[in-house]
Design an enzyme around this catalytic site. Structure first.
Site, mmCIF file in Angstrom:
data_model
loop_
_atom_site.group_PDB
_atom_site.id
_atom_site.type_symbol
_atom_site.label_atom_id
_atom_site.label_comp_id
_atom_site.label_asym_id
_atom_site.label_seq_id
_atom_site.Cartn_x
_atom_site.Cartn_y
_atom_site.Cartn_z
ATOM 1 N N LYS A 210 0.858 -1.189 0.000
ATOM 2 C CA LYS A 210 0.000 0.000 0.000
ATOM 3 C C LYS A 210 0.893 1.237 0.000
ATOM 4 O O LYS A 210 1.797 1.341 0.814
ATOM 5 C CB LYS A 210 -0.881 -0.004 1.243
ATOM 6 N N PRO A 211 0.647 2.156 -0.928
ATOM 7 C CA PRO A 211 1.462 3.370 -0.959
ATOM 8 C C PRO A 211 1.347 4.145 0.348
ATOM 9 O O PRO A 211 0.253 4.283 0.899
ATOM 10 C CB PRO A 211 0.870 4.178 -2.122
ATOM 11 N N HIS B 80 1.553 7.240 0.889
ATOM 12 C CA HIS B 80 0.840 8.499 0.762
ATOM 13 C C HIS B 80 -0.637 8.310 0.434
ATOM 14 O O HIS B 80 -1.333 9.276 0.188
ATOM 15 C CB HIS B 80 1.529 9.409 -0.267
ATOM 16 N N CYS B 81 -1.153 7.067 0.455
ATOM 17 C CA CYS B 81 -2.579 6.812 0.235
ATOM 18 C C CYS B 81 -3.279 6.629 1.568
ATOM 19 O O CYS B 81 -2.749 5.992 2.477
ATOM 20 C CB CYS B 81 -2.784 5.553 -0.611
ATOM 21 N N MET B 82 -4.451 7.179 1.645
ATOM 22 C CA MET B 82 -5.230 7.060 2.877
ATOM 23 C C MET B 82 -5.876 5.696 2.943
ATOM 24 O O MET B 82 -6.162 5.072 2.017
ATOM 25 C CB MET B 82 -6.312 8.132 2.928
#
Length: 111
Positions: A106-107, A109-111
């Protein structure tokens, strides 16, 4: 924690739906993960997924969307390597869905 079932095997997912053991990734798993987020994979989807997998393998990072699109444009051309195309293929949160379907982490910077 969620699981998906493929060929009588339970594949563990994180609480956000990403593969817990990324080494298990294959195209069958990718299709199942894409179905879970209502994305039907096309040739263009696969090109983008494999490009990000290759990028991650080389640099061990998930880039920001802007950097990703710039590199995608350089590698695959402007027809696919642009923000509009990426958002059509992977609506809402492109990097999140590319990573989820592509068996990547999961990146951050992704919520």
């Amino acid at each position: 924690m969620k699981n998906i079932h493929i060929d009588k095997n339970d594949i563990e997912l994180t609480e956000h739906g990403f593969l817990k053991d990324r080494s298990l990734w294959n195209e069958m798993i990718a299709i199942e993960l894409a179905n879970s987020v209502e994305i039907e994979l096309t040739k263009e989807h696969w090109q983008v997924i494999y490009f990000l997998r290759s990028f991650y393998q080389e640099f061990q990072i998930i880039p920001s969307l802007r950097i990703f699109i710039k590199n995608l444009n350089a590698a695959l051309g402007p027809e696919l390597g642009n923000s509009v195309s990426i958002h059509k293929l992977f609506p809402e949160s492109p990097l999140k869905y590319i990573c989820l379907i592509g068996g990547l982490p999961k990146p951050k910077h992704c919520m």
